[in-house]
Design a protein around this motif. Structure first.
Motif, PDB file in Angstrom:
ATOM      1  N   LEU D  57      34.742  42.573  49.294  1.00  0.00           N
ATOM      2  CA  LEU D  57      35.252  43.892  48.893  1.00  0.00           C
ATOM      3  C   LEU D  57      36.191  43.763  47.704  1.00  0.00           C
ATOM      4  CD1 LEU D  57      36.219  46.014  52.034  1.00  0.00           C
ATOM      5  CD2 LEU D  57      34.779  46.704  50.127  1.00  0.00           C
ATOM      6  N   GLN D  58      37.056  42.758  47.743  1.00  0.00           N
ATOM      7  CA  GLN D  58      38.011  42.592  46.647  1.00  0.00           C
ATOM      8  C   GLN D  58      37.313  42.197  45.349  1.00  0.00           C
ATOM      9  OE1 GLN D  58      40.818  40.082  48.691  1.00  0.00           O
ATOM     10  NE2 GLN D  58      42.294  41.755  48.850  1.00  0.00           N
ATOM     11  N   VAL D  60      34.342  43.232  44.517  1.00  0.00           N
ATOM     12  CA  VAL D  60      33.814  44.499  44.014  1.00  0.00           C
ATOM     13  C   VAL D  60      34.910  45.249  43.258  1.00  0.00           C
ATOM     14  CG1 VAL D  60      32.917  46.768  44.657  1.00  0.00           C
ATOM     15  CG2 VAL D  60      32.041  44.733  45.808  1.00  0.00           C
ATOM     16  N   ALA D  61      36.103  45.269  43.841  1.00  0.00           N
ATOM     17  CA  ALA D  61      37.207  45.993  43.216  1.00  0.00           C
ATOM     18  C   ALA D  61      37.553  45.401  41.855  1.00  0.00           C
ATOM     19  CB  ALA D  61      38.436  45.960  44.136  1.00  0.00           C
ATOM     20  N   VAL D  62      37.618  44.080  41.768  1.00  0.00           N
ATOM     21  CA  VAL D  62      37.972  43.452  40.496  1.00  0.00           C
ATOM     22  C   VAL D  62      36.894  43.749  39.444  1.00  0.00           C
ATOM     23  CG1 VAL D  62      38.336  41.233  39.320  1.00  0.00           C
ATOM     24  CG2 VAL D  62      39.442  41.674  41.509  1.00  0.00           C
ATOM     25  N   LEU D  64      34.928  46.427  39.370  1.00  0.00           N
ATOM     26  CA  LEU D  64      35.094  47.842  39.016  1.00  0.00           C
ATOM     27  C   LEU D  64      36.233  48.024  38.026  1.00  0.00           C
ATOM     28  CD1 LEU D  64      34.954  50.163  42.141  1.00  0.00           C
ATOM     29  CD2 LEU D  64      33.810  50.500  39.966  1.00  0.00           C
ATOM     30  N   LEU D  65      37.309  47.309  38.291  1.00  0.00           N
ATOM     31  CA  LEU D  65      38.482  47.405  37.442  1.00  0.00           C
ATOM     32  C   LEU D  65      38.165  46.933  36.035  1.00  0.00           C
ATOM     33  CD1 LEU D  65      41.357  48.267  38.047  1.00  0.00           C
ATOM     34  CD2 LEU D  65      41.918  45.882  38.423  1.00  0.00           C
ATOM     35  N   LEU D  96      45.720  47.029  45.105  1.00  0.00           N
ATOM     36  CA  LEU D  96      44.800  45.930  45.419  1.00  0.00           C
ATOM     37  C   LEU D  96      45.543  44.655  45.792  1.00  0.00           C
ATOM     38  CD1 LEU D  96      41.955  45.756  42.785  1.00  0.00           C
ATOM     39  CD2 LEU D  96      41.775  46.161  45.234  1.00  0.00           C
TER      40      LEU D  96
END
Lengths: 99, 99, 99, 99
Positions: D57-58, D60-62, D64-65, D96
């Motif tokens: 999940l993290q 994915v977040a990085v 996206l960022l 995050l």
């Protein structure tokens, strides 16, 4: 301070010197960060060093937690008092995970 | 050191004093940790203080990152060179998230 | 799989239903993320939802760990076998902190 | 929802399919967790899988960022409007890091 702070030696006492050495190293890293900022080091390199210091601090925490489980929580279990200690240790773990 | 470390003042230069003050405070927290260990403070209270120091370090990192985006990355964008800077900043964010 | 994976009910068995409900909720959050992406939701709002799902997963982990300490590790202590279990639990905590 | 949620395609739109595939994989991991709990899998193995899902999940977040910085923030910079976007992105990074 936690509510009923036990006195005397604790879980980490046997490894106090090693623990102190690790904390001295973290202090050195934080002083190194000040030097980097003072010398206008490039932001990204400062960030890399902050990540390293954070990791070092968290490794100290995990080591402390292991000592705590091994000594304080086990002693509490022998005294029929594990429940409160486990609740307390879990709250500390939750703080670490979120930190 | 990152590959092409730019020299001279960086994104955080305008706030160097505030940044130094925050790092001094983190240093104080780490020295406080040493004192706690030296005085056989209860493990859980030491852990609470480690979580606080970790959070403080991460707050410094997030602040630095904001300055970096605001100055260095924006400057790179103006120079038509944002791509490499964004990749570099993202890698730093990934290290922070995992730290 | 860990080396000597014990069989049968574990620390969390008594709270299996609550645990399942929490994991269903996380699954719902991840499906919500897919919907957001599919509907071109603004990046920052997707990121906020990822942070929420991550926090929910970590809360499940901390709860599981508490059950594990309370049941499996205490049982191991009663069997004079706490040492290996504490080492194993600490390694899991280290993975969580870094995750 | 953030205050002035822009409509239309966003930073990640070009990589929507890859992003969806990654979120599907995370959904699969969370369903796998439910299966593990249902089958009374050993606590520590469940925790290992939670750490893996959290990391995914993290990541994915990085990603996206990075897309957000590369597209939305750069567009805002071109429009002379980078300031608010950088503040907003930094707040997302802070969430995050703490998540």
């Amino acid at each position: 301070m936690s509510e009923a702070t036990p006195t005397g030696p604790h879980g980490y006492s046997a490894e106090k010197q090693a623990l102190m050495a690790r904390l001295k190293r973290v202090e050195g890293q934080v002083r190194g960060l000040q030097r980097m900022v003072d010398e206008d080091t490039y932001c990204i390199d400062v960030l890399t060093q902050i990540s390293a210091a954070t990791k070092a601090l968290q490794a100290v925490a995990v080591g402390l937690l292991e000592d705590h489980l091994r000594h304080c929580v086990m002693q509490a279990a022998a005294d029929g008092n594990a429940d409160a200690k486990i609740k307390e240790a879990t709250a500390a773990i939750a703080r670490l995970v979120k930190a």
